[in-house]
Write an enzyme that holds these catalytic residues in place. Sequence first.
Site, PDB file in Angstrom:
ATOM      1  N   HIS A  86       1.141  -0.897  -0.558  1.00 12.60           N
ATOM      2  CA  HIS A  86       0.150  -0.165  -0.192  1.00 12.60           C
ATOM      3  C   HIS A  86       1.122   1.225   0.362  1.00 12.60           C
ATOM      4  O   HIS A  86       2.085   1.383   0.198  1.00 12.60           O
ATOM      5  CB  HIS A  86      -0.951   0.381   1.083  1.00 12.60           C
ATOM      6  CG  HIS A  86      -0.322   0.225   2.375  1.00 12.60           C
ATOM      7  ND1 HIS A  86       0.455   1.296   2.837  1.00 12.60           N
ATOM      8  CD2 HIS A  86      -0.099  -0.625   3.566  1.00 12.60           C
ATOM      9  CE1 HIS A  86       0.742   0.817   4.433  1.00 12.60           C
ATOM     10  NE2 HIS A  86       0.335  -0.146   4.172  1.00 12.60           N
ATOM     11  N   CYS A 126       2.948  -5.039   6.890  1.00 10.93           N
ATOM     12  CA  CYS A 126       1.936  -4.898   5.767  1.00 10.93           C
ATOM     13  C   CYS A 126       3.763  -3.972   5.062  1.00 10.93           C
ATOM     14  O   CYS A 126       4.454  -3.749   5.352  1.00 10.93           O
ATOM     15  CB  CYS A 126       0.881  -3.843   5.738  1.00 10.93           C
ATOM     16  SG  CYS A 126      -0.540  -4.668   5.380  1.00 10.93           S
TER      17      CYS A 126
END
Length: 532
Positions: free
Chosen positions: A424, A443
């Site tokens: 992301h 992440c």
Amino acid sequence: MTFSIARSALLAAALVAAPIATLSLAPTPVEAQAFSALRQAIAEAAAQDEALVAFYRDRDFQPVWTVTEAADRRAALMRALEQAHVHGLPIDRYDTEGLRAAFHAATNPYLRGQADVMASRIFLQYAQDVHGGFIDPSTIIPDIFQDLPHRDPYGLMSEFLDSDPHRFMASLPPQSPAYTRLLRTKLELEALAADGGYGPTVQAGSLRPGDTGQAVVQLRNRLMRMGYLDRSATAEYDSALQAAVVNFQANNGMTADGIADADTIRAVNRSVEDHWNEIVLSMERHRWLNDGQVHDRLIFVNLTDFHTRVIDNGEVSFITRSVIGARDRQTPEFSDEMEHMVINPSWYVPRSIAMRSYIPNILAGGSTYMQLLAGGRQVNPASIDMSQYTVSNFPFDLRQPPGPRNALGTVKFMFPNRHAIYLHDSPDQYLMEHEVRAYSSGCIRLDDPHEFAYHLLARQTDDPVGLFQGILATGEETYLDLDVHIPVHLTYLTAWVESDGHIQFRNDIYGRNARLSAAIQSLGVVMPDPAS
């Protein structure tokens, strides 16, 4: 019924004199009772292995290795076993000499049956190892979740029998250019070790341009042996040596300023054996990803390198800096397929992060830009008596809506998985300037998320920028499917070789390689002794 004494003597003499590849191990003619005994011996030898029992049963327990027409088959297997060390495999587990002796001793139905099943077992062990890896990393590192691509034994045996044996054995290792470059480098390091290695280590805490003396000579000589510097007799830290240090630093993930600081000296002083171990472990990691398919596009996140790459037809077509999980919230290793991207994403806060970073403030009456959700519906914090809750029994989920402050930035790239890991954007782009980028909760944050999106979308639209930016401008959370799903590998390579031949090394940031290296060394995978 047994062979005649004369035939037995002739066969025994042939077994001693003939090479394995040309042995005629099947007596002719085979009388019914002798052949029945051979099949019984095969059945007994295979009895403890369900896959081999099924394989031989479907062939009426006939031998597949100890017959005259299997000469090429035996030769291909023996050659592969003799070359197993080239792939950095634990050669002692294949009992090559024991198999050779079993072939030579196969002078009666019982010994033929034993040798045949032994060859099948060793073939399967080698084939699985060289194709999909010889250690199960999840038993050593809990954060590795790679499903090893080990093949069905029955299918493996059947395919081998229906193929050219030499070509089949050659097809088992990873066929990627990256693996081939690692293998070539492994052999080069072995030759270098036999020729004395990198030479004496640098006896200095740090060095810089303009310095002179023995430590500079040691630095010069080691960089020459590593291929960073042409032959030179200078004892001065001159411009040529500085350029060599710059290149070395770049290939070791350091700030490339040409000053040999303590970290640079430490890296320069690593031994040939250290580098060999890193290369061998990278080869094993490539085997874990060897699904046997040819992918024209892959997404490769190398955690140790803090970069995300798109690989098209074996070459890097896109690269961007990345942030990975912090040392206490490590990003796991696994593979999946990217299916879609979410433009203007919401962030549904993981419970562990909410309890640590947000719920205490909400309970204390502080302001929050988080939405509270109950059963997926938004609730008004002002209507709730927070005094009845604690951090542990707080009943609401937290959602951060799309916007400039969103923790996921403007886009996230989804390959749905049980670890809730994805790629992301991030509003904290300043972290991309750090050399070591381990800050996230697991992440992967991207430095160039929009360019990454354009690159992926270019295969399904003539105007990837317009498509992406048009959706982004709406401010609405929007799912955009990829027409073709893309394999994603989150891996941990501390060594690899670029297409231009430059060897890259990175630090073992999570300490995973140290444990894996200890495991493979315990199996006997060590650098060959240069004196042997």
